[in-house]
Design an enzyme around this catalytic site. Structure first.
Site, PDB file in Angstrom:
ATOM      1  N   LYS A 192     -24.653  31.186  12.340  1.00 41.27           N
ATOM      2  CA  LYS A 192     -24.603  29.718  12.485  1.00 41.27           C
ATOM      3  C   LYS A 192     -23.840  29.333  13.746  1.00 41.27           C
ATOM      4  O   LYS A 192     -22.872  29.982  14.106  1.00 41.27           O
ATOM      5  CB  LYS A 192     -23.901  29.118  11.253  1.00 41.27           C
ATOM      6  CG  LYS A 192     -23.721  27.610  11.286  1.00 41.27           C
ATOM      7  CD  LYS A 192     -23.001  27.105  10.033  1.00 41.27           C
ATOM      8  CE  LYS A 192     -21.506  26.955  10.230  1.00 41.27           C
ATOM      9  NZ  LYS A 192     -20.805  26.385   9.080  1.00 41.27           N
ATOM     10  N   ASP A 202     -20.810  29.420  -0.236  1.00 46.00           N
ATOM     11  CA  ASP A 202     -19.865  28.951   0.789  1.00 46.00           C
ATOM     12  C   ASP A 202     -18.572  28.516   0.113  1.00 46.00           C
ATOM     13  O   ASP A 202     -18.534  28.353  -1.110  1.00 46.00           O
ATOM     14  CB  ASP A 202     -20.485  27.788   1.580  1.00 46.00           C
ATOM     15  CG  ASP A 202     -19.941  27.720   3.005  1.00 46.00           C
ATOM     16  OD1 ASP A 202     -18.968  28.422   3.316  1.00 46.00           O
ATOM     17  OD2 ASP A 202     -20.502  26.956   3.819  1.00 46.00           O
ATOM     18  N   GLY A 220       0.797  -1.232   0.000  1.00 49.47           N
ATOM     19  CA  GLY A 220       0.000   0.000   0.000  1.00 49.47           C
ATOM     20  C   GLY A 220       0.826   1.276   0.000  1.00 49.47           C
ATOM     21  O   GLY A 220       0.294   2.368  -0.192  1.00 49.47           O
ATOM     22  N   HIS A 230      -9.461  28.238   2.811  1.00 52.30           N
ATOM     23  CA  HIS A 230     -10.517  28.429   3.803  1.00 52.30           C
ATOM     24  C   HIS A 230     -10.341  29.747   4.564  1.00 52.30           C
ATOM     25  O   HIS A 230     -11.316  30.434   4.858  1.00 52.30           O
ATOM     26  CB  HIS A 230     -10.535  27.240   4.765  1.00 52.30           C
ATOM     27  CG  HIS A 230     -11.594  27.366   5.805  1.00 52.30           C
ATOM     28  ND1 HIS A 230     -12.934  27.445   5.492  1.00 52.30           N
ATOM     29  CD2 HIS A 230     -11.513  27.464   7.147  1.00 52.30           C
ATOM     30  CE1 HIS A 230     -13.621  27.574   6.610  1.00 52.30           C
ATOM     31  NE2 HIS A 230     -12.788  27.597   7.618  1.00 52.30           N
ATOM     32  N   GLY A 242     -22.623  18.696   4.103  1.00 51.24           N
ATOM     33  CA  GLY A 242     -23.836  19.338   3.597  1.00 51.24           C
ATOM     34  C   GLY A 242     -24.737  19.876   4.701  1.00 51.24           C
ATOM     35  O   GLY A 242     -25.779  20.474   4.424  1.00 51.24           O
TER      36      GLY A 242
HETATM   37  C1  R5P Z   1     -17.009  26.278   7.578  1.00 45.15           C
HETATM   38  O1  R5P Z   1     -16.470  27.190   8.159  1.00 45.15           O
HETATM   39  C2  R5P Z   1     -16.971  26.135   6.087  1.00 45.15           C
HETATM   40  O2  R5P Z   1     -16.923  27.374   5.462  1.00 45.15           O
HETATM   41  C3  R5P Z   1     -18.136  25.326   5.583  1.00 45.15           C
HETATM   42  O3  R5P Z   1     -19.325  26.007   5.906  1.00 45.15           O
HETATM   43  C4  R5P Z   1     -18.148  23.962   6.215  1.00 45.15           C
HETATM   44  O4  R5P Z   1     -16.915  23.327   6.082  1.00 45.15           O
HETATM   45  C5  R5P Z   1     -19.236  23.110   5.602  1.00 45.15           C
HETATM   46  O5  R5P Z   1     -19.255  21.894   6.288  1.00 45.15           O
HETATM   47  P1  R5P Z   1     -20.571  21.007   6.309  1.00 45.15           P
HETATM   48  O6  R5P Z   1     -20.999  20.830   4.886  1.00 45.15           O
HETATM   49  O7  R5P Z   1     -20.119  19.709   6.945  1.00 45.15           O
HETATM   50  O8  R5P Z   1     -21.570  21.719   7.150  1.00 45.15           O
END
Ligand code: R5P
Length: 313
Positions: free
Chosen positions: A194, A220, A40, A131, A226
């Site tokens: 959120k 986003d 692997g 990010h 999701g």
């Molecule tokens: C969080 O800070 C990111 O910008 C996304 O909102 C996040 O990674 C989305 O993750 P999930 O789809 O698991 O809610």
């Protein structure tokens, strides 16, 4: 044969995207073995002479960690093969979400990634929608962090400001959402407050801005499980949204994200090909835009020592 100019190499995480970049630049991909030993372990060999050439290794570092390891080993191989310069083209930069010590005894994973990439001899990084912008500061080498905004802008250019509102699904997405709202002709902006009671679980506390009777574009950077998008869409629909579209730079679609998003009150989901999905994504409302032309243009400009800032439109 003498190697010169641009050399394109890729790992297994980004083969289709690399082919798109290669077609756009009209430069063939260098014959490279990226396979496995019987146990692997990853086995890598660049099969052509790359001495003195400007090497671009295209590989996203989404899970599994083998993707990262392939990139590191390819970079080491290129360095030992006397490449003039090595640029890691990382369309999706994984392990970016733990970018600060916000709890006791946690790593700063994004810094670890930066250290690993530098220790194998990578000279510069070209990435997309990091990010958090400040991750660039974890590196002591140049980092070009492009945005998918031009790609999204082209797709959503016809949204009418009297009908459509851009929604940031959390505070972190506000800057990105504001930028696209402005570029789409000053669409109004709404924000979601959120909360994450635990990792991968999202809750909507408040919605700031008018969403009732509006068509909404939720923007986003990442769709992982999701959850963020699902709870946002449920809440916005309950508040009277007429139509909901979602746009995200990177789609991991982990866990049961596809099923969850198929069942959510969402009319269209637009993502890019920064992350390659090995299985077919069974989602009628999904649209995948390619970032190959954007990355290809950046590669050409980096090679020609031209500014890439014009790509930040
Ligand atoms: C969080 O800070 C990111 O910008 C996304 O909102 C996040 O990674 C989305 O993750 P999930 O789809 O698991 O809610």
């Amino acid at each position: 044969m003498k190697a010169k100019g641009i050399t394109l190499i890729h790992g297994n995480a980004s083969s289709k995207l690399a082919q798109g970049i290669s077609r756009y630049l009209n430069i063939p991909i260098v014959d490279t073995l990226v396979s496995r030993f019987k146990d692997g372990e990853i086995r890598v060999q660049i099969k052509e002479n790359i001495r003195g050439s400007d090497v671009f290794i295209i590989q996203s570092t989404n899970p599994p960690a083998d993707n990262l390891l392939e990139l590191l080993l390819l970079a080491d191989a290129a360095k030992r093969a006397s490449a003039k310069r090595i640029t890691a083209v990382i369309p999706y930069f994984g392990y970016a979400r733990q970018d600060r010590k916000d709890q006791p005894r946690v790593p700063i994973s994004a810094k670890v990634m930066a250290d690993l990439l530098q220790v194998v001899g990578i000279n510069r990084v070209l990435t997309l929608d990091l990010h958090a912008d400040q991750i660039q500061g974890f590196f002591d080498i140049p980092v070009d962090n492009l945005f998918v905004t031009p790609v999204m802008k082209e797709y959503f250019i016809d949204l009418d400001p009297s009908v459509w509102t851009v929604v940031a699904p959390d505070v972190g997405a506000t800057k990105r959402a504001r930028a696209i709202a402005r570029k789409l002709g000053n669409l109004p902006l709404a924000l979601i407050d959120k909360r994450r009671p635990e990792p991968n679980v999202a809750e909507v506390l408040h919605v700031i801005g008018n969403v009732q009777g509006r068509k909404l574009l939720i923007l986003d950077d990442i769709i992982d499980t999701g959850n963020t998008i699902q709870v946002a869409a449920d809440k916005l629909k309950a508040l009277g949204a007429l139509e909901i579209k979602v746009a995200a730079a990177h789609a991991l679609f982990s866990d049961n994200a596809v099923e969850k998003l198929c069942n959510a009150p969402i009319d269209e989901i637009v993502i890019t090909d920064s992350i390659e999905h090995k299985q077919t994504l069974n989602m009628k409302k999904l649209k995948i835009l390619s970032v190959a032309p954007l990355l290809a243009k950046a590669i050409k400009r980096i090679h020609d020592e031209e500014s890439v800032s014009e790509l930040f439109i």
